[in-house]
Design an enzyme around this catalytic site. Sequence first.
Site, PDB file in Angstrom:
ATOM      1  N   LYS A 155      11.441   7.924   0.996  1.00 18.98           N
ATOM      2  CA  LYS A 155      10.334   7.860   1.958  1.00 18.98           C
ATOM      3  C   LYS A 155      10.245   9.155   2.781  1.00 18.98           C
ATOM      4  CE  LYS A 155       8.653   3.720   1.101  1.00 18.98           C
ATOM      5  NZ  LYS A 155       7.262   3.487   0.699  1.00 18.98           N
ATOM      6  N   TYR A 177      16.472   4.790  -0.214  1.00 21.16           N
ATOM      7  CA  TYR A 177      15.152   4.455   0.351  1.00 21.16           C
ATOM      8  C   TYR A 177      14.753   5.512   1.383  1.00 21.16           C
ATOM      9  CZ  TYR A 177      11.421   1.527   2.339  1.00 21.16           C
ATOM     10  OH  TYR A 177      10.197   1.043   2.781  1.00 21.16           O
ATOM     11  N   SER A 216       0.781  -7.876  -3.903  1.00 21.67           N
ATOM     12  CA  SER A 216       1.669  -8.551  -2.946  1.00 21.67           C
ATOM     13  C   SER A 216       1.571  -7.853  -1.589  1.00 21.67           C
ATOM     14  CB  SER A 216       3.108  -8.464  -3.472  1.00 21.67           C
ATOM     15  OG  SER A 216       4.038  -8.970  -2.560  1.00 21.67           O
ATOM     16  N   ASP A 273       2.188   0.536 -14.429  1.00 21.73           N
ATOM     17  CA  ASP A 273       3.476   0.963 -13.882  1.00 21.73           C
ATOM     18  C   ASP A 273       3.223   2.367 -13.343  1.00 21.73           C
ATOM     19  OD1 ASP A 273       5.932   2.010 -13.322  1.00 21.73           O
ATOM     20  OD2 ASP A 273       6.860   1.431 -15.220  1.00 21.73           O
TER      21      ASP A 273
HETATM   22  P1  NAD Z   1       6.116  -6.149  -1.757  1.00 16.33           P
HETATM   23  O1  NAD Z   1       7.414  -6.218  -2.499  1.00 16.33           O
HETATM   24  O2  NAD Z   1       5.564  -7.398  -1.157  1.00 16.33           O
HETATM   25  O3  NAD Z   1       4.999  -5.490  -2.683  1.00 16.33           O
HETATM   26  C1  NAD Z   1       5.240  -4.332  -3.455  1.00 16.33           C
HETATM   27  C2  NAD Z   1       4.345  -4.387  -4.681  1.00 16.33           C
HETATM   28  O4  NAD Z   1       4.564  -3.184  -5.430  1.00 16.33           O
HETATM   29  C3  NAD Z   1       4.665  -5.559  -5.630  1.00 16.33           C
HETATM   30  O5  NAD Z   1       3.483  -6.275  -5.946  1.00 16.33           O
HETATM   31  C4  NAD Z   1       5.270  -4.892  -6.853  1.00 16.33           C
HETATM   32  O6  NAD Z   1       4.987  -5.573  -8.077  1.00 16.33           O
HETATM   33  C5  NAD Z   1       4.575  -3.529  -6.808  1.00 16.33           C
HETATM   34  N1  NAD Z   1       5.306  -2.530  -7.586  1.00 16.33           N
HETATM   35  C6  NAD Z   1       6.638  -2.262  -7.548  1.00 16.33           C
HETATM   36  N2  NAD Z   1       6.935  -1.312  -8.463  1.00 16.33           N
HETATM   37  C7  NAD Z   1       5.776  -0.960  -9.065  1.00 16.33           C
HETATM   38  C8  NAD Z   1       5.438  -0.037 -10.098  1.00 16.33           C
HETATM   39  N3  NAD Z   1       6.386   0.706 -10.693  1.00 16.33           N
HETATM   40  N4  NAD Z   1       4.141   0.071 -10.474  1.00 16.33           N
HETATM   41  C9  NAD Z   1       3.194  -0.699  -9.889  1.00 16.33           C
HETATM   42  N5  NAD Z   1       3.449  -1.598  -8.910  1.00 16.33           N
HETATM   43  C10 NAD Z   1       4.734  -1.727  -8.515  1.00 16.33           C
HETATM   44  O7  NAD Z   1       6.368  -5.042  -0.634  1.00 16.33           O
HETATM   45  P2  NAD Z   1       5.541  -4.658   0.707  1.00 16.33           P
HETATM   46  O8  NAD Z   1       6.355  -5.052   1.861  1.00 16.33           O
HETATM   47  O9  NAD Z   1       4.134  -5.092   0.596  1.00 16.33           O
HETATM   48  O10 NAD Z   1       5.645  -3.072   0.614  1.00 16.33           O
HETATM   49  C11 NAD Z   1       4.553  -2.255   0.290  1.00 16.33           C
HETATM   50  C12 NAD Z   1       4.843  -0.853   0.790  1.00 16.33           C
HETATM   51  O11 NAD Z   1       5.095  -0.891   2.191  1.00 16.33           O
HETATM   52  C13 NAD Z   1       6.070  -0.205   0.134  1.00 16.33           C
HETATM   53  O12 NAD Z   1       5.823   1.147  -0.135  1.00 16.33           O
HETATM   54  C14 NAD Z   1       7.132  -0.336   1.208  1.00 16.33           C
HETATM   55  O13 NAD Z   1       8.128   0.670   1.114  1.00 16.33           O
HETATM   56  C15 NAD Z   1       6.278  -0.170   2.455  1.00 16.33           C
HETATM   57  N6  NAD Z   1       6.936  -0.692   3.660  1.00 16.33           N
HETATM   58  C16 NAD Z   1       7.140  -2.035   3.803  1.00 16.33           C
HETATM   59  C17 NAD Z   1       7.759  -2.483   4.967  1.00 16.33           C
HETATM   60  C18 NAD Z   1       8.009  -3.952   5.220  1.00 16.33           C
HETATM   61  O14 NAD Z   1       8.651  -4.264   6.233  1.00 16.33           O
HETATM   62  N7  NAD Z   1       7.519  -4.855   4.404  1.00 16.33           N
HETATM   63  C19 NAD Z   1       8.172  -1.569   5.947  1.00 16.33           C
HETATM   64  C20 NAD Z   1       7.952  -0.215   5.746  1.00 16.33           C
HETATM   65  C21 NAD Z   1       7.321   0.214   4.598  1.00 16.33           C
END
Ligand code: NAD
Length: 253
Positions: A162, A158, A15, A61
Amino acid sequence: MRYENKVVIVTGAGSGNGRSIALRFLEEGAKVVAADLNLAGAEETVSLAADPSRGLAFKADVTSKQDVEQMVAAAIETFGGLDVLVNNAGIVAFTPFLELSEEEWDKVHNVNLKAPFLCSQAAAKVMIESKTAGRIINITSVEAHRIVSSSGHCQPHYNSSKGGLNLLTKAVALELAPYGITVNSVAPGVVATPFTEKGLQNPEVKQWVLDRVPVGRVAVPDDIANAVLFLAQPESEYITGTTVFVDGGWTIA
Ligand code: NAD
């Protein structure tokens, strides 16, 4: 192609940012293990590549040591090595501090902080054994560096997960520097992914974000992926223990 014959693991590749990171590496010739708890999501990511044969969707996981060891073993068995690990899987939950349960605290820290420890240790061991000048890249957040409170309350679990990952990056960078392995963070601002979809559908929240971002737009996952690919390239060998902010200038404004 910049990453031909390189082997990359991306966690949370089913994702959002992880999908984009995996696809950008595949576009540049790498062989990619797209690992996710959600196997269907990881399979969809691989299917979107121009050449899906260089991708392996893998159910893991990343909070489980056993799953992590199997994920690293799969990279070696399928593609013959490991050059780059991207610790991207992450979760968030908008719960005010006074309502935060012990279970939720543990869950967020397990995915956002313990998993990068498990994955980095397993990856570093094989990189050292194979004398690979590896790259480990952790996806943190601007929230590792400042408290963001768009809805009137924060996300202390969170922030601490982080923030911990930010310091884990530096400590591991120091320990792995003698082996030629670099460890860095990419800290996104707000990126349009399923993670933020609900919030960004609210015009007030979206405007709150835009008011803080000097470049005047929300990030897209490719913005994050481009920074990851920059840090992963051989030319970045002298960059370690640092953070690349991909936040449109949020943290300097
Ligand atoms: P998202 O929810 O679209 O994707 C996260 C993915 O991680 C999902 O596919 C989920 O199934 C997977 N996941 C969750 N727990 C898991 C586990 N235990 N084992 C394996 N896979 C697991 O989120 P995103 O926005 O793509 O976020 C990705 C990263 O970017 C994260 O670390 C998030 O903290 C960071 N981030 C996102 C944003 C934002 O605005 N979207 C901002 C800052 C940081």
